[in-house]
Design an enzyme around this catalytic site. Structure first.
Site, PDB file in Angstrom:
ATOM      1  N   HIS A 104       0.826  -1.202   0.000  1.00  0.00           N
ATOM      2  CA  HIS A 104       0.000   0.000   0.000  1.00  0.00           C
ATOM      3  C   HIS A 104       0.865   1.258   0.000  1.00  0.00           C
ATOM      4  O   HIS A 104       2.015   1.246   0.424  1.00  0.00           O
ATOM      5  CB  HIS A 104      -0.950   0.015   1.209  1.00  0.00           C
ATOM      6  CG  HIS A 104      -0.233   0.024   2.534  1.00  0.00           C
ATOM      7  ND1 HIS A 104       0.318   1.169   3.071  1.00  0.00           N
ATOM      8  CD2 HIS A 104       0.003  -0.966   3.412  1.00  0.00           C
ATOM      9  CE1 HIS A 104       0.879   0.880   4.226  1.00  0.00           C
ATOM     10  NE2 HIS A 104       0.705  -0.422   4.466  1.00  0.00           N
ATOM     11  N   GLU A 146      -2.212  -7.298   7.378  1.00  0.00           N
ATOM     12  CA  GLU A 146      -0.992  -7.390   8.170  1.00  0.00           C
ATOM     13  C   GLU A 146      -1.399  -7.949   9.530  1.00  0.00           C
ATOM     14  O   GLU A 146      -2.576  -8.014   9.859  1.00  0.00           O
ATOM     15  CB  GLU A 146      -0.363  -6.002   8.307  1.00  0.00           C
ATOM     16  CG  GLU A 146       0.105  -5.468   6.960  1.00  0.00           C
ATOM     17  CD  GLU A 146       0.687  -4.074   7.037  1.00  0.00           C
ATOM     18  OE1 GLU A 146       1.487  -3.812   7.960  1.00  0.00           O
ATOM     19  OE2 GLU A 146       0.349  -3.262   6.180  1.00  0.00           O
TER      20      GLU A 146
END
Length: 154
Positions: free
Chosen positions: A9, A85
């Site tokens: 990202h 994550e």
């Protein structure tokens, strides 16, 4: 032949504030939005059949901006919680210096960031052991997300 393009990202608000983030989500900064658009331009001409992202705002925004810059806005983004994550528990959104100090202290001190990357099972165990929220994930849950949520990954 199948090709995979794996993209991290773009920069987020928490990244810019030097904060740890796993499940703590924050939007992309203007720099992060530009990073995603730049990647989209570099991937121009690639025919994407599928796009997968975690369900986190930062990942979805990045994928949307890449597709937009690539001219492929119609490709659906498949959001999957297994691509998140890991949850850092009470260390979520903590200042990175404090995060590093705590983790190295829990592990017995004196390890560099590069060394810590070689000790991810130990870090996960330390975060789990010292978590006050009950949300930090074990390394087993991180390594084998299907084992922890009942979903099969083929």
């Amino acid at each position: 032949m199948v090709r995979f393009y794996i993209v991290r990202h773009g920069q987020t608000l928490l990244n810019s504030l030097d904060r740890a983030q796993g499940w703590a989500d924050s939007p992309l900064t203007e720099a992060g939005r530009q990073m995603a658009a730049d990647i989209g331009h570099k991937l121009k001409g690639i025919g994407f059949d599928a796009v997968y992202a975690s369900d986190m705002l930062r990942a979805v925004q990045t994928a949307e901006l890449i597709l937009e810059a690539n001219g492929k806005e119609g490709v659906p983004i498949k959001k999957d919680v297994r691509l998140r994550e890991w949850c850092l528990g009470s260390m979520e959104a903590e200042n990175n210096a404090v995060f590093m100090r705590n983790v190295t202290g829990w592990l017995g001190g004196g390890t560099s960031f590069a060394e810590l990357n070689q000790r991810l099972p130990d870090i996960a165990a330390a975060l789990y052991e010292h978590d006050a929220t009950g949300m930090a994930e074990t390394f087993q849950a991180i390594k084998y997300p299907a084992a922890s949520n009942g979903v099969s990954i083929l």
